[in-house]
Design an enzyme around this catalytic site. Structure first.
Site, mmCIF file in Angstrom:
data_model
loop_
_atom_site.group_PDB
_atom_site.id
_atom_site.type_symbol
_atom_site.label_atom_id
_atom_site.label_comp_id
_atom_site.label_asym_id
_atom_site.label_seq_id
_atom_site.Cartn_x
_atom_site.Cartn_y
_atom_site.Cartn_z
ATOM 1 N N ALA A 69 0.812 -1.221 0.000
ATOM 2 C CA ALA A 69 0.000 0.000 0.000
ATOM 3 C C ALA A 69 0.844 1.269 0.000
ATOM 4 O O ALA A 69 0.458 2.276 -0.608
ATOM 5 C CB ALA A 69 -0.953 -0.004 1.192
ATOM 6 N N ASN A 150 -6.702 3.226 10.460
ATOM 7 C CA ASN A 150 -5.971 2.067 10.978
ATOM 8 C C ASN A 150 -5.848 2.037 12.489
ATOM 9 O O ASN A 150 -5.606 0.977 13.074
ATOM 10 C CB ASN A 150 -4.576 2.008 10.344
ATOM 11 C CG ASN A 150 -3.801 3.300 10.512
ATOM 12 O OD1 ASN A 150 -4.273 4.362 10.131
ATOM 13 N ND2 ASN A 150 -2.614 3.222 11.077
ATOM 14 N N GLN A 178 -7.049 -1.112 5.134
ATOM 15 C CA GLN A 178 -7.769 -1.667 6.287
ATOM 16 C C GLN A 178 -9.202 -2.084 5.952
ATOM 17 O O GLN A 178 -9.820 -2.796 6.746
ATOM 18 C CB GLN A 178 -7.793 -0.645 7.435
ATOM 19 C CG GLN A 178 -6.448 -0.346 8.048
ATOM 20 C CD GLN A 178 -5.850 -1.540 8.779
ATOM 21 O OE1 GLN A 178 -6.523 -2.514 9.088
ATOM 22 N NE2 GLN A 178 -4.554 -1.456 9.068
ATOM 23 N N SER A 198 -3.284 -3.793 -0.053
ATOM 24 C CA SER A 198 -2.120 -4.477 0.516
ATOM 25 C C SER A 198 -2.482 -5.914 0.829
ATOM 26 O O SER A 198 -3.537 -6.181 1.426
ATOM 27 C CB SER A 198 -1.669 -3.758 1.794
ATOM 28 O OG SER A 198 -0.598 -4.451 2.402
ATOM 29 N N HIS A 200 -0.765 -8.144 2.843
ATOM 30 C CA HIS A 200 -0.494 -8.668 4.177
ATOM 31 C C HIS A 200 -1.518 -8.234 5.223
ATOM 32 O O HIS A 200 -1.480 -8.694 6.362
ATOM 33 C CB HIS A 200 0.934 -8.325 4.632
ATOM 34 C CG HIS A 200 1.119 -6.928 5.139
ATOM 35 N ND1 HIS A 200 1.159 -6.626 6.478
ATOM 36 C CD2 HIS A 200 1.304 -5.772 4.483
ATOM 37 C CE1 HIS A 200 1.349 -5.329 6.630
ATOM 38 N NE2 HIS A 200 1.441 -4.781 5.432
ATOM 39 N N THR A 238 10.980 -6.854 -12.525
ATOM 40 C CA THR A 238 10.393 -8.176 -12.743
ATOM 41 C C THR A 238 9.287 -8.442 -11.732
ATOM 42 O O THR A 238 9.473 -8.258 -10.524
ATOM 43 C CB THR A 238 11.471 -9.267 -12.613
ATOM 44 O OG1 THR A 238 12.513 -9.015 -13.569
ATOM 45 C CG2 THR A 238 10.888 -10.652 -12.845
ATOM 46 N N CYS A 319 6.227 4.571 20.679
ATOM 47 C CA CYS A 319 7.544 4.773 21.299
ATOM 48 C C CYS A 319 8.534 5.289 20.259
ATOM 49 O O CYS A 319 8.643 4.750 19.173
ATOM 50 C CB CYS A 319 8.062 3.463 21.878
ATOM 51 S SG CYS A 319 7.154 2.919 23.331
#
Length: 367
Positions: A69, A150, A178, A198, A200, A238, A319
């Site tokens: 994404a 998200n 999402q 995306s 994953h 490729t 963090c």
């Protein structure tokens, strides 16, 4: 350990794992090669292009494969506006977009002099479509609003914004990382011109994604990656055949769609428990996907919890080096710094079980 960070990334579905590993063993040829094996891989890739296109109501000639994404967002936004400077140098987006979008807009502002209008969200994390419409100008070249946030799971009014863009001949880009396969997407009904996807996030492999571009062959897009002419000359290199075939398997698998009601049920049970222990929500009460629930709890340190518990989820704060930096999304919806460090994002999947989530609250209550 209990994994509750599916909005960040997902494991492979069995169907995806099977196809991905098969492809790594058998589809090793360059799909641009003229010999039989190359042609075979190319045909399988085109089949996946068709699968993705059908899932969003598009033509397969409008689908470009990318690494994910983030690359899709870069190709859509930078690729379009830099190829169409004559149409204007004003872009509209929101203050709660993914960091990728905000970084792209910052780059275009600093390096090319684009003017960016950032729309503030309402307190519930939803962008008011009228705020976007009111910001539109004669020189507005692009609007980019994510489909689902998200961090909050809030669903944005894509249809209303898309209709306004269509009426004013402004290109409309949507990051659907999402929302894809969690809520229906029809690019024609929603008047979406460019859509980032995306793999994953839907139990497919990392490193592969796609970008839908309406009327691709008639739309001026400046390539972000120059190469030997692959992907209609817009994305050189490729093609990653195994990753693409794994992506296709994830899109075809109906596990996400079939489990929606069960995830929604678990979301409701978790909400009831949060209220029972005196907590509240950063996620809105309406217009949200049930897979993401951002909660706020009394006397709670999310940093300590994430670092020390066996429940793998995300903080309401990020963090950064020696400092704890408040989530910009929570800040923009009016959450104080004190409340942000009491916040936790739980993201559910088709296999989540309430009885496995429940011990989180015992851990929180007992400290």
């Amino acid at each position: 350990m209990i994994y509750l960070d599916f909005a960040a990334s997902t494991p492979l579905l069995p169907s995806v794992q099977k196809e991905l590993f098969r492809a790594f063993e058998e589809e090793y040829s360059n799909p641009s090669s003229a010999h039989k094996l190359g042609r075979s891989s190319s045909e399988k890739i085109e089949n996946v292009r068709d699968i993705i296109a059908n899932s969003i109501g598009a033509y397969k000639s409008e689908i470009i494969f990318t690494s994910g994404a983030s690359e899709s967002n870069n190709l859509a936004i930078k690729g379009y506006v830099l190829a169409n400077k004559d149409k204007g140098k004003h872009i509209i987006t929101s203050l709660i977009e993914h960091k990728c979008i905000l970084s792209i807009c910052n780059f275009l502002e600093k390096e090319y002099g684009y003017e960016i209008t950032y729309i503030s969200p309402q307190k519930n994390g939803i962008i008011d479509a009228q705020d976007v419409i009111s910001a539109m100008r004669e020189d507005t070249v692009l609007v980019s609003i994510m489909h689902v946030n998200n961090e909050l799971g809030s669903i944005q009014p894509i249809s209303a914004i898309g209709q306004a863009c269509f009426e004013r001949d402004i290109k409309f880009h949507v990051d659907a990382a999402q929302s894809f396969k969690k809520i229906p997407i029809d690019v024609d009904k929603l008047n979406i011109d460019m859509l980032s996807l995306s793999a994953h996030k839907i139990y497919g492999p990392k490193g592969i994604g796609a970008l839908y571009i309406r009327d691709l062959r008639e739309t001026r897009i400046q390539p972000v990656i120059h190469g030997a002419g692959q992907e209609y000359g817009l994305r050189g290199g490729t093609l990653a055949t195994p990753l693409i075939l794994g992506f296709g398997a994830a899109v075809e698998d109906q596990t996400i769609e079939d489990s929606f009601e069960e995830v929604n049920k678990i979301n409701s049970l978790v909400r009831d428990k949060v209220i029972e222990i005196g907590g509240s929500f950063n996620t809105p009460e309406i217009n949200f996907i049930p897979h993401i629930l951002n909660i706020r709890l009394p006397n709670f340190d999310s940093s300590h919890f994430v670092a020390n518990s066996d429940f793998l989820c995300s903080q309401g704060s990020a963090c950064s080096s020696m400092n704890i930096e408040m989530s910009y999304v929570l800040r923009e919806i009016g959450v104080t710094y004190e409340n942000s460090i009491k916040s936790l994002r739980l993201s559910l999947d088709y296999n989540s079980k309430y009885d496995l989530i429940l011990p989180i609250f015992k851990f929180i209550i007992e400290g």
